[in-house]
Design an enzyme around this catalytic site. Structure first.
Site, PDB file in Angstrom:
ATOM      1  N   ASN A  77      53.764  21.479  65.919  1.00  0.00           N
ATOM      2  CA  ASN A  77      55.176  21.256  65.603  1.00  0.00           C
ATOM      3  C   ASN A  77      56.137  21.719  66.699  1.00  0.00           C
ATOM      4  O   ASN A  77      57.266  22.116  66.425  1.00  0.00           O
ATOM      5  CB  ASN A  77      55.517  21.944  64.273  1.00  0.00           C
ATOM      6  CG  ASN A  77      56.728  21.324  63.618  1.00  0.00           C
ATOM      7  OD1 ASN A  77      57.045  20.159  63.863  1.00  0.00           O
ATOM      8  ND2 ASN A  77      57.420  22.097  62.808  1.00  0.00           N
ATOM      9  N   ALA A  80      46.283  15.499  65.342  1.00  0.00           N
ATOM     10  CA  ALA A  80      46.818  14.682  64.251  1.00  0.00           C
ATOM     11  C   ALA A  80      48.337  14.789  64.128  1.00  0.00           C
ATOM     12  O   ALA A  80      48.904  15.877  64.204  1.00  0.00           O
ATOM     13  CB  ALA A  80      46.176  15.105  62.937  1.00  0.00           C
ATOM     14  N   GLU A 108      49.225  19.888  70.022  1.00  0.00           N
ATOM     15  CA  GLU A 108      48.722  20.139  68.667  1.00  0.00           C
ATOM     16  C   GLU A 108      49.418  19.270  67.607  1.00  0.00           C
ATOM     17  O   GLU A 108      50.378  18.555  67.898  1.00  0.00           O
ATOM     18  CB  GLU A 108      48.858  21.637  68.340  1.00  0.00           C
ATOM     19  CG  GLU A 108      47.559  22.401  68.507  1.00  0.00           C
ATOM     20  CD  GLU A 108      46.405  21.782  67.701  1.00  0.00           C
ATOM     21  OE1 GLU A 108      46.656  21.069  66.713  1.00  0.00           O
ATOM     22  OE2 GLU A 108      45.239  22.008  68.077  1.00  0.00           O
ATOM     23  N   HIS A 109      48.966  19.423  66.388  1.00  0.00           N
ATOM     24  CA  HIS A 109      49.458  18.604  65.275  1.00  0.00           C
ATOM     25  C   HIS A 109      50.981  18.663  65.138  1.00  0.00           C
ATOM     26  O   HIS A 109      51.604  19.702  65.358  1.00  0.00           O
ATOM     27  CB  HIS A 109      48.812  19.071  63.968  1.00  0.00           C
ATOM     28  CG  HIS A 109      49.237  20.475  63.604  1.00  0.00           C
ATOM     29  ND1 HIS A 109      50.368  20.742  62.883  1.00  0.00           N
ATOM     30  CD2 HIS A 109      48.697  21.669  63.919  1.00  0.00           C
ATOM     31  CE1 HIS A 109      50.504  22.037  62.734  1.00  0.00           C
ATOM     32  NE2 HIS A 109      49.500  22.630  63.363  1.00  0.00           N
ATOM     33  N   ASP A 110      51.564  17.537  64.831  1.00  0.00           N
ATOM     34  CA  ASP A 110      52.989  17.431  64.494  1.00  0.00           C
ATOM     35  C   ASP A 110      53.946  17.717  65.652  1.00  0.00           C
ATOM     36  O   ASP A 110      55.153  17.850  65.421  1.00  0.00           O
ATOM     37  CB  ASP A 110      53.351  18.337  63.297  1.00  0.00           C
ATOM     38  CG  ASP A 110      52.589  17.932  62.040  1.00  0.00           C
ATOM     39  OD1 ASP A 110      52.792  16.794  61.583  1.00  0.00           O
ATOM     40  OD2 ASP A 110      51.765  18.731  61.552  1.00  0.00           O
TER      41      ASP A 110
END
Ligand SMILES: CC(C)(COP(=O)(O)OP(=O)(O)OC[C@H]1O[C@@H](n2cnc3c(N)ncnc32)[C@H](O)[C@@H]1OP(=O)(O)O)[C@@H](O)C(=O)NCCC(=O)NCCS
Length: 222
Positions: free
Chosen positions: A161, A124, A141-143
């Protein structure tokens, strides 16, 4: 011969993987491959025709094709070829190529021309730029934010991130801890474990990954 469909620029091992992803997805028929030079009647990967790049860019070969994917592993070379195509064949679109087993969150963004190979995962709010190569089993991974022309080799894993600059390359099985920032045109060697930020134009290896030298933009690394 029906030349409509997508042209795959490149005839390397990576081009074979891209062809496989296209065939499995059924998204576009393959019009053929494109190499720097090609003898008349040349075939690749079974029975696909091979066209010479100059003829394709001049519009005298494969003129019915409507899409292109640049399946060239080296990030800087891929950027140059995309530039030549955009300048001469603006009718060729660069769709996202996604193997059906790749997982892409509904909250992820993927730029034009990016290739997602089997079991690649974009979680996501991941943002992957244009013309990136996300190989088999790579996890974003996310962000995370990947600029254009980035390559993640098989089984790379990025924590949340992570930011990666343009044309950077992470080798087989490399990882980056959450929040790390990797500069432009940087290479992380196979198995490297990135735990701190890495500057532009550097080559880093090992666990933890340490810069062993700098490089110039476009220098060969594969
Ligand atoms: C990082 C890399 C680009 C460096 O290549 P190179 O410039 O030819 O480097 P060298 O082979 O001269 O090695 C330089 C030093 O780094 C070490 N080294 C090279 N790659 C390393 C790696 N991945 N991990 C740990 N050490 C590494 C070498 O052992 C050597 O150490 P030494 O000076 O003590 O002898 C290359 O080794 C690499 O990992 N490429 C990625 C391969 C890959 O993932 N391909 C997938 C394609 S999809």
């Amino acid at each position: 011969m029906n030349q409509a469909g997508i042209l795959i620029f490149g005839v390397s091992g990576y081009a074979k993987l891209v062809a496989d992803a296209l065939l499995e997805s059924g998204a576009f028929p393959i019009a053929g491959f494109v190499d720097r030079v090609a003898a008349p009647g040349m075939r690749f990967l079974g029975d696909f025709p091979v066209f010479a790049e100059a003829d394709v860019l001049a519009g005298t070969a494969a003129e019915e094709a409507r899409q292109a994917v640049v399946a060239i592993g080296d990030n800087a070379v891929r950027e140059k070829v995309v530039g030549r195509i955009a300048a001469t064949r603006p009718d060729l679109a660069f769709p996202v190529i996604r193997h059906p087993s790749a997982l892409v969150s509904r909250f992820a963004d993927v730029g034009a021309g990016t290739v997602l190979l089997p079991h690649a995962i974009l979680n996501a709010a991941a943002k992957v730029g244009a013309q990136c190569s996300i190989y088999t089993n790579a996890v974003v991974e996310h962000d995370c934010v990947l600029a254009d022309y980035v390559t993640l080799a098989p089984s790379v894993a990025l924590g949340g991130n992570v930011h990666i600059g343009a044309r950077s390359f992470l080798g087989l099985g490399a990882t980056a801890n959450h929040g790390c920032r990797i500069g432009d045109d940087t290479i992380v060697g196979a198995g490297g474990v990135v735990v701190t930020d890495l500057p532009d134009l550097s080559i880093a290896v090992g666990a933890p990954a340490r810069v062993i030298r700098s490089r110039s933009r476009g220098s060969t690394y594969l």
